[in-house]
Design an enzyme around this catalytic site. Structure first.
Site, PDB file in Angstrom:
ATOM      1  N   HIS A  36      43.588  41.156  51.017  1.00 26.58           N
ATOM      2  CA  HIS A  36      44.194  42.423  49.833  1.00 26.58           C
ATOM      3  C   HIS A  36      45.920  41.695  49.759  1.00 26.58           C
ATOM      4  CE1 HIS A  36      45.816  46.085  50.566  1.00 26.58           C
ATOM      5  NE2 HIS A  36      44.997  46.379  49.128  1.00 26.58           N
ATOM      6  N   GLU A  54      41.884  45.340  55.012  1.00 31.28           N
ATOM      7  CA  GLU A  54      43.036  45.907  54.683  1.00 31.28           C
ATOM      8  C   GLU A  54      44.388  46.478  55.551  1.00 31.28           C
ATOM      9  OE1 GLU A  54      43.200  48.804  51.182  1.00 31.28           O
ATOM     10  OE2 GLU A  54      41.869  47.747  50.640  1.00 31.28           O
ATOM     11  N   ASP A  92      34.751  47.918  45.979  1.00 28.80           N
ATOM     12  CA  ASP A  92      35.704  49.116  47.209  1.00 28.80           C
ATOM     13  C   ASP A  92      35.616  50.825  47.843  1.00 28.80           C
ATOM     14  OD1 ASP A  92      37.619  49.667  49.315  1.00 28.80           O
ATOM     15  OD2 ASP A  92      39.040  48.349  48.350  1.00 28.80           O
ATOM     16  N   GLU A 117      33.246  46.078  49.275  1.00 30.18           N
ATOM     17  CA  GLU A 117      34.425  45.810  50.719  1.00 30.18           C
ATOM     18  C   GLU A 117      34.762  47.310  50.657  1.00 30.18           C
ATOM     19  OE1 GLU A 117      39.686  45.866  49.524  1.00 30.18           O
ATOM     20  OE2 GLU A 117      38.196  44.800  48.231  1.00 30.18           O
ATOM     21  N   ASP A 140      45.181  41.242  55.554  1.00 28.02           N
ATOM     22  CA  ASP A 140      47.153  41.646  55.511  1.00 28.02           C
ATOM     23  C   ASP A 140      48.185  41.222  56.074  1.00 28.02           C
ATOM     24  OD1 ASP A 140      47.031  45.141  53.216  1.00 28.02           O
ATOM     25  OD2 ASP A 140      48.663  44.178  55.230  1.00 28.02           O
ATOM     26  N   LYS A 169      36.673  50.559  42.407  1.00 28.83           N
ATOM     27  CA  LYS A 169      36.812  51.160  43.504  1.00 28.83           C
ATOM     28  C   LYS A 169      35.589  52.544  42.845  1.00 28.83           C
ATOM     29  CE  LYS A 169      40.686  50.773  45.117  1.00 28.83           C
ATOM     30  NZ  LYS A 169      41.280  50.240  46.543  1.00 28.83           N
TER      31      LYS A 169
END
Length: 433
Positions: free
Chosen positions: A353, A303, A245, A271, A326, A217
């Site tokens: 995702h 997602e 992400d 992402e 998703d 992240k």
């Protein structure tokens, strides 16, 4: 023929926020599920859910209750014979549609119900969902898709041609998956709330376990993001994949500026670099990343893409190099089929995702089906894996050497253990007292 006699919805929440599991630049949540069971007159029980992040799960549960009358009392023969009519009874309810349309809480509730119906379909067929879908005739698969608002990107004839072509070599592709499993990457090493020493230890352990693609992240202070990225890259070496992400935290210019710095560690994708609905922003970032890295760093998103129309625009605008479907943000399997087929037409690989509560269990089936009948290639394709909460499912995911193993139990792997429901039911389960 089996009839759905009752719809039961439960608010199930897991206290993940305290440990930092799932933490990113925006979210610090208690992973939760709006869990739906479809009782039948003597047949199996269909199970489905949509994933939420804690508070607000009660709203999604209420939306399921508001939509349940469209499902309760329906015969499976009727649903299977007219699947689009059934799907539209939910997404085009003449009053509830106003709360979307086809987005947000009402659409996620639709996904929970629709996925439960598909779980029931696969259980009645005695097959895991991936096999049930892969073996359906082309005309039946196409008949499950509502092409409304996407015919400028994908027609029924084009979808049929892709699915027919997907029959070629299917047995060989299946044999490969049975032998090797499906490629995966892990996000468990890089939650934003983890301290550096934990990131290093988890990365080292994941590499030893066979993972050669990992995601972190980003979206905190840029210097912190780069420091953590350097830690992971130092542990996995130059050849393993490192994805990032940002969970929508950046503006477009900010995303380009920050990724210019983070390009030092050779990210495979960025992402959700900006707001999920900003199609043109994603396209601009994608062009910048292509120029900056010579095509090595892609833009990925999906997602929280609300529906098939958002995905259509992302593809038409050449805004993404990876589509992250998703399983329960959108309106269930029917809508995911449309998204997969659009991705195949536009030549964009799908990397679903996952994580959350049960998303790994869901999307393994979708990724396997995509490879067997739609995309027909493993190039650039991986399923996300997060190593928590699987123990609460009757048919949890299984991995080996960084790959998903094929599910074998009938259904969509969505059934929760009764004891988990009882313990984590909100607000009166023992975990919440």
């Amino acid at each position: 023929m089996t009839t759905i006699t009752e719809v039961t919805v439960r608010d199930v929440r897991f206290p993940t926020a305290a440990s930092g599991d799932g933490s990113d630049a925006i979210n610090r949540g208690d992973y939760s599920a709006t869990y739906v069971e479809l009782s039948t007159d003597g047949g199996p029980t269909g199970a489905g859910f949509t994933f939420t992040n804690g508070r607000g799960n009660e709203i999604t549960c209420a939306a399921v209750e508001a939509l349940a009358h469209h499902v309760r009392g329906r015969g499976m023969a009727e649903i299977i014979a007219e699947p689009v009519a059934f799907w539209r009874s939910l997404v085009a309810d003449v009053q509830l549609r106003w709360l979307g349309p086809e987005k947000g809480v009402i659409h996620m509730a639709t996904g929970a119900l629709v996925n439960a119906v598909w779980d029931l379909r696969a259980k009645l067929a005695g097959q895991p969902m991936w096999r049930y879908l892969a073996e359906l005739p082309t005309d039946e698969l196409v008949a499950n898709i509502d092409f409304t608002h996407i015919t400028d990107a994908l027609t029924a004839d084009e979808a049929a041609a892709i699915l027919d072509k997907g029959r070629d070599g299917l047995a060989d592709r299946l044999a490969l998956l049975e032998r090797d499993g499906f490629p995966s990457y892990t996000t468990s090493v890089g939650w934003l709330g983890y301290p550096d020493d934990k990131v290093r230890a988890l990365t080292r352990a994941a590499y030893a376990q066979g993972w050669r693609a990992m995601k972190m992240k980003v979206g905190g202070p840029p210097a912190d993001d780069l420091r953590r990225a350097r830690i992971i890259r130092s542990e996995i070496g130059p050849d393993a994949l490192l994805m990032m992400d940002a969970n929508q935290v950046w503006d477009v210019d900010e995303a380009i500026t920050n990724m210019t710095v983070l390009a030092e560690v050779d990210p495979y994708w960025i992402e959700e670099p900006t707001h999920a609905d900003d199609i043109l922003g994603h396209a601009r970032i994608a062009r910048a990343m292509d120029e900056l890295t010579g095509g090595r760093c892609r833009v990925a998103t999906g997602e929280v893409a609300a529906n098939k129309v958002i995905f259509k625009q992302l593809l038409q605008a050449e805004a993404i190099g990876v589509m992250q479907i998703d399983a329960c943000r959108v309106g269930g399997v029917n809508e995911v089929l449309a998204e997969m087929l659009m991705a195949a037409k536009f030549g964009v690989p799908i990397c679903p995702h996952a994580g959350g509560v049960g998303l790994c269990e869901y999307v393994q089936h979708l990724a396997i089906f995509d490879y067997l009948r739609v995309g027909t290639s493993l190039e650039g394709r991986m399923v996300e894996y997060v190593d928590h909460l699987h123990e609460h499912f009757v048919d949890p995911v299984r991995t080996r050497d960084g790959r998903y193993l094929l599910p074998t139990a009938p259904g969509y792997s969505a059934t929760m253990r009764p004891e988990s429901i009882a313990t984590f039911r909100f607000p009166d389960g023992p975990a919440w007292r």
